[in-house]
Design a protein around this motif. Structure first.
Motif, PDB file in Angstrom:
ATOM      1  N   LEU A   1       0.841  -1.193   0.000  1.00 28.70           N
ATOM      2  CA  LEU A   1       0.000   0.000   0.000  1.00 28.70           C
ATOM      3  C   LEU A   1       0.878   1.245   0.000  1.00 28.70           C
ATOM      4  O   LEU A   1       1.987   1.230   0.526  1.00 28.70           O
ATOM      5  CB  LEU A   1      -0.892   0.032   1.241  1.00 28.70           C
ATOM      6  N   ARG A   2       0.361   2.325  -0.550  1.00 34.06           N
ATOM      7  CA  ARG A   2       1.054   3.617  -0.483  1.00 34.06           C
ATOM      8  C   ARG A   2       0.778   4.248   0.869  1.00 34.06           C
ATOM      9  O   ARG A   2      -0.261   4.023   1.483  1.00 34.06           O
ATOM     10  CB  ARG A   2       0.534   4.556  -1.575  1.00 34.06           C
ATOM     11  N   ASP A   3       1.690   5.105   1.323  1.00 35.06           N
ATOM     12  CA  ASP A   3       1.486   5.842   2.567  1.00 35.06           C
ATOM     13  C   ASP A   3       0.614   7.074   2.358  1.00 35.06           C
ATOM     14  O   ASP A   3       0.017   7.571   3.293  1.00 35.06           O
ATOM     15  CB  ASP A   3       2.826   6.294   3.158  1.00 35.06           C
ATOM     16  N   LYS A   4       0.575   7.592   1.143  1.00 31.64           N
ATOM     17  CA  LYS A   4      -0.198   8.796   0.842  1.00 31.64           C
ATOM     18  C   LYS A   4      -0.632   8.751  -0.613  1.00 31.64           C
ATOM     19  O   LYS A   4      -0.140   7.937  -1.395  1.00 31.64           O
ATOM     20  CB  LYS A   4       0.624  10.054   1.115  1.00 31.64           C
ATOM     21  N   LEU A   5      -1.551   9.648  -0.988  1.00 28.12           N
ATOM     22  CA  LEU A   5      -1.970   9.734  -2.383  1.00 28.12           C
ATOM     23  C   LEU A   5      -0.800  10.144  -3.252  1.00 28.12           C
ATOM     24  O   LEU A   5       0.134  10.811  -2.783  1.00 28.12           O
ATOM     25  CB  LEU A   5      -3.100  10.765  -2.536  1.00 28.12           C
ATOM     26  N   LEU A   6      -0.861   9.785  -4.511  1.00 21.25           N
ATOM     27  CA  LEU A   6       0.182  10.178  -5.445  1.00 21.25           C
ATOM     28  C   LEU A   6       0.174  11.685  -5.646  1.00 21.25           C
ATOM     29  O   LEU A   6      -0.884  12.313  -5.686  1.00 21.25           O
ATOM     30  CB  LEU A   6      -0.063   9.500  -6.807  1.00 21.25           C
ATOM     31  N   ASP A   7       1.351  12.269  -5.776  1.00 19.88           N
ATOM     32  CA  ASP A   7       1.445  13.692  -6.070  1.00 19.88           C
ATOM     33  C   ASP A   7       1.183  13.917  -7.555  1.00 19.88           C
ATOM     34  O   ASP A   7       1.526  13.080  -8.391  1.00 19.88           O
ATOM     35  CB  ASP A   7       2.840  14.224  -5.729  1.00 19.88           C
ATOM     36  N   VAL A   8       0.588  15.055  -7.881  1.00 19.92           N
ATOM     37  CA  VAL A   8       0.381  15.423  -9.279  1.00 19.92           C
ATOM     38  C   VAL A   8       1.738  15.833  -9.833  1.00 19.92           C
ATOM     39  O   VAL A   8       2.438  16.652  -9.218  1.00 19.92           O
ATOM     40  CB  VAL A   8      -0.619  16.592  -9.399  1.00 19.92           C
ATOM     41  N   PRO A   9       2.143  15.295 -10.983  1.00 21.20           N
ATOM     42  CA  PRO A   9       3.432  15.698 -11.563  1.00 21.20           C
ATOM     43  C   PRO A   9       3.490  17.214 -11.752  1.00 21.20           C
ATOM     44  O   PRO A   9       2.498  17.834 -12.130  1.00 21.20           O
ATOM     45  CB  PRO A   9       3.461  14.976 -12.908  1.00 21.20           C
TER      46      PRO A   9
END
Length: 56
Positions: free
Chosen positions: A39-47
């Motif tokens: 699992l990811r720790d946080k949402l993906l950042d927008v490039p």
């Protein structure tokens, strides 16, 4: 796995763009958890380039 989501935009095809991340990321997280995957720790950042082109 098929997941039906609410309407998004005019046709739904942009759900997997930056503006839809908050909708699809939790769905992916549930799938990953159910299959004992990472699992990811946080949402993906927008490039940065994409964010700049959208005036963010």
């Amino acid at each position: 796995m098929l997941v039906r989501t609410p309407s998004f935009g005019s046709d739904g095809h942009m759900l997997f763009g930056a503006d839809g991340t908050a909708i699809w990321a939790p769905i992916v997280d549930r799938f990953l958890k159910a299959n004992d995957l990472v699992l990811r720790d946080k949402l993906l950042d927008v490039p940065v380039r994409l964010a700049q082109s959208r005036g963010r």
